[in-house]
Design a protein around this motif. Structure first.
Motif, short mmCIF file in Angstrom:
data_model
loop_
_atom_site.label_atom_id
_atom_site.label_comp_id
_atom_site.label_asym_id
_atom_site.label_seq_id
_atom_site.Cartn_x
_atom_site.Cartn_y
_atom_site.Cartn_z
N PHE A 193 11.55 -10.55 -7.76
CA PHE A 193 11.60 -10.03 -6.39
C PHE A 193 10.98 -8.63 -6.33
CE2 PHE A 193 13.61 -7.41 -3.18
CZ PHE A 193 13.57 -8.20 -2.04
N MET A 194 11.36 -7.78 -7.28
CA MET A 194 10.84 -6.42 -7.29
C MET A 194 9.35 -6.38 -7.58
SD MET A 194 13.11 -4.44 -6.26
CE MET A 194 12.08 -2.98 -6.50
N GLN A 195 8.86 -7.30 -8.40
CA GLN A 195 7.41 -7.40 -8.64
C GLN A 195 6.69 -7.69 -7.33
OE1 GLN A 195 6.47 -10.28 -11.68
NE2 GLN A 195 6.45 -8.72 -13.29
N GLY A 196 7.21 -8.66 -6.57
CA GLY A 196 6.59 -9.00 -5.29
C GLY A 196 6.65 -7.83 -4.32
N PHE A 197 7.80 -7.16 -4.28
CA PHE A 197 7.99 -6.03 -3.37
C PHE A 197 7.01 -4.90 -3.70
CE2 PHE A 197 10.03 -1.95 -2.38
CZ PHE A 197 10.26 -2.10 -1.03
N LEU A 198 6.95 -4.52 -4.96
CA LEU A 198 6.09 -3.39 -5.35
C LEU A 198 4.61 -3.74 -5.25
CD1 LEU A 198 8.13 -2.04 -8.41
CD2 LEU A 198 7.92 -1.02 -6.14
N THR A 199 4.26 -4.98 -5.58
CA THR A 199 2.86 -5.40 -5.46
C THR A 199 2.36 -5.24 -4.03
OG1 THR A 199 3.06 -6.98 -7.29
CG2 THR A 199 1.27 -7.35 -5.73
N ASN A 200 3.24 -5.53 -3.08
CA ASN A 200 2.86 -5.44 -1.67
C ASN A 200 2.97 -4.02 -1.12
OD1 ASN A 200 3.72 -5.61 1.41
ND2 ASN A 200 2.53 -7.45 0.97
N VAL A 201 4.12 -3.37 -1.34
CA VAL A 201 4.37 -2.09 -0.70
C VAL A 201 3.51 -0.97 -1.25
CG1 VAL A 201 6.21 -1.10 -2.15
CG2 VAL A 201 6.30 -0.82 0.35
N LEU A 202 3.03 -1.11 -2.50
CA LEU A 202 2.18 -0.07 -3.09
C LEU A 202 0.70 -0.29 -2.84
CD1 LEU A 202 3.99 0.51 -6.53
CD2 LEU A 202 4.05 1.95 -4.47
N ASN A 203 0.38 -1.22 -1.96
CA ASN A 203 -1.02 -1.48 -1.62
C ASN A 203 -1.33 -0.85 -0.26
OD1 ASN A 203 -3.57 -2.42 -1.12
ND2 ASN A 203 -3.12 -4.56 -1.59
N PRO A 204 -2.00 0.31 -0.24
CA PRO A 204 -2.27 0.98 1.05
C PRO A 204 -3.20 0.19 1.95
CG PRO A 204 -3.52 2.02 -0.71
CD PRO A 204 -2.58 1.05 -1.37
N SER A 263 9.64 -18.40 -4.89
CA SER A 263 10.27 -17.98 -3.65
C SER A 263 10.83 -16.56 -3.76
CB SER A 263 11.40 -18.94 -3.27
OG SER A 263 10.87 -20.20 -2.87
N ALA A 264 11.34 -16.21 -4.95
CA ALA A 264 11.84 -14.84 -5.15
C ALA A 264 10.70 -13.84 -5.00
CB ALA A 264 12.47 -14.72 -6.54
N ALA A 265 9.53 -14.19 -5.55
CA ALA A 265 8.36 -13.33 -5.39
C ALA A 265 7.95 -13.24 -3.92
CB ALA A 265 7.19 -13.85 -6.23
N ALA A 266 8.00 -14.38 -3.22
CA ALA A 266 7.63 -14.41 -1.80
C ALA A 266 8.57 -13.54 -0.97
CB ALA A 266 7.65 -15.84 -1.28
N ILE A 273 7.68 -9.97 -1.48
CA ILE A 273 6.46 -9.65 -0.73
C ILE A 273 6.78 -9.47 0.75
CG2 ILE A 273 4.27 -10.66 0.06
CD1 ILE A 273 4.18 -11.98 -2.82
N GLY A 274 7.63 -10.36 1.29
CA GLY A 274 8.02 -10.24 2.69
C GLY A 274 8.77 -8.95 2.97
N SER A 275 9.62 -8.54 2.03
CA SER A 275 10.35 -7.28 2.20
C SER A 275 9.38 -6.10 2.18
CB SER A 275 11.39 -7.12 1.07
OG SER A 275 12.35 -8.15 1.13
#
Length: 214
Positions: free
Chosen positions: A118-129, A41-44, A47-49
């Motif tokens: 949480f940061m892994q999920g955030f960066l995995t998503n936000v750094l994907n153009p 859920s932390a990863a999710a 990702i949502g952020s």
């Protein structure tokens, strides 16, 4: 409503698109399987952020830069690919840790804090153009041509998409944790599962590095 149309079709299409496997879903399943549903859920939530960043960036026109500028797209793409490779290599290199040096007892691979997950999920998503380009291609199809505030309509649709995505992501987190608990994998299996998932992340990183703007 808010200058949008075909909301039901948008919701159904969004749910189906969220179910397509990708680095986000793999990360959630990996963290849930190794550290429980709270880690998933932390990863999710991360990702949502990250998705919110793409939504608001697209609404103000920043994502259009990624869609039209090959240089900007390439910069973000290579940073994102490098991060995915970093996560993958870290998982592959994970080792069992000792609970007690005097007893020489081996345990599962070291756990990560929820903040780091949480940061892994955030960066995995936000750094994907590709996510930014996807929003620019998908969401405007459900904005009415005569809408007086297209940016607001985009944000409304983006929030609906992200909310539905979070429902799916948390379902994935809980179901993955439940399945892992039922299997009761040994520590050695958990270690090799980490390495297998690391290989998947490396493949995603390579795929992203080779991706072209559509």
């Amino acid at each position: 409503m808010f200058g949008t149309h075909d909301i039901l079709l948008f919701i159904i299409s969004g749910l189906l698109l969220n179910m397509v496997p990708g680095p986000d879903s793999v990360l959630i399943m990996a963290r849930s399987a190794t550290q429980g549903w709270r880690a998933g859920s932390a990863a999710a939530l991360g990702i949502g952020s990250g998705t919110f960043v793409h939504i608001f960036a697209a609404a103000v026109g920043l994502s259009a830069l990624l869609a039209t500028s090959s240089t900007a797209f390439a910069v973000v793409k290579y940073i994102g690919a490098a991060y995915l490779l970093y996560v993958g290599i870290s998982l592959i290199r994970s080792k069992k840790q000792r609970i007690n040096e005097s007893e020489k007892t081996l345990a599962a691979p070291p756990s990560l804090s929820y903040r780091r997950i949480f940061m892994q999920g955030f960066l995995t998503n936000v750094l994907n153009p590709k996510v930014a380009v996807f929003f620019l291609a998908f969401v405007p199809q459900f904005i009415s041509p005569d809408s007086t505030n297209k940016a607001l309509a985009f944000i409304v649709l983006g929030c609906i998409f992200n909310f539905n995505g979070m429902l799916w992501c948390h379902f994935l987190a809980i179901s993955s944790a439940f399945a892992s608990h039922r299997v009761q994998a040994s520590e050695t299996v958990a270690l090799w599962l980490n390495r297998l998932i690391g290989g998947v992340f490396i493949s995603f990183g390579i795929k992203l590095a080779l991706a072209e703007r559509n």
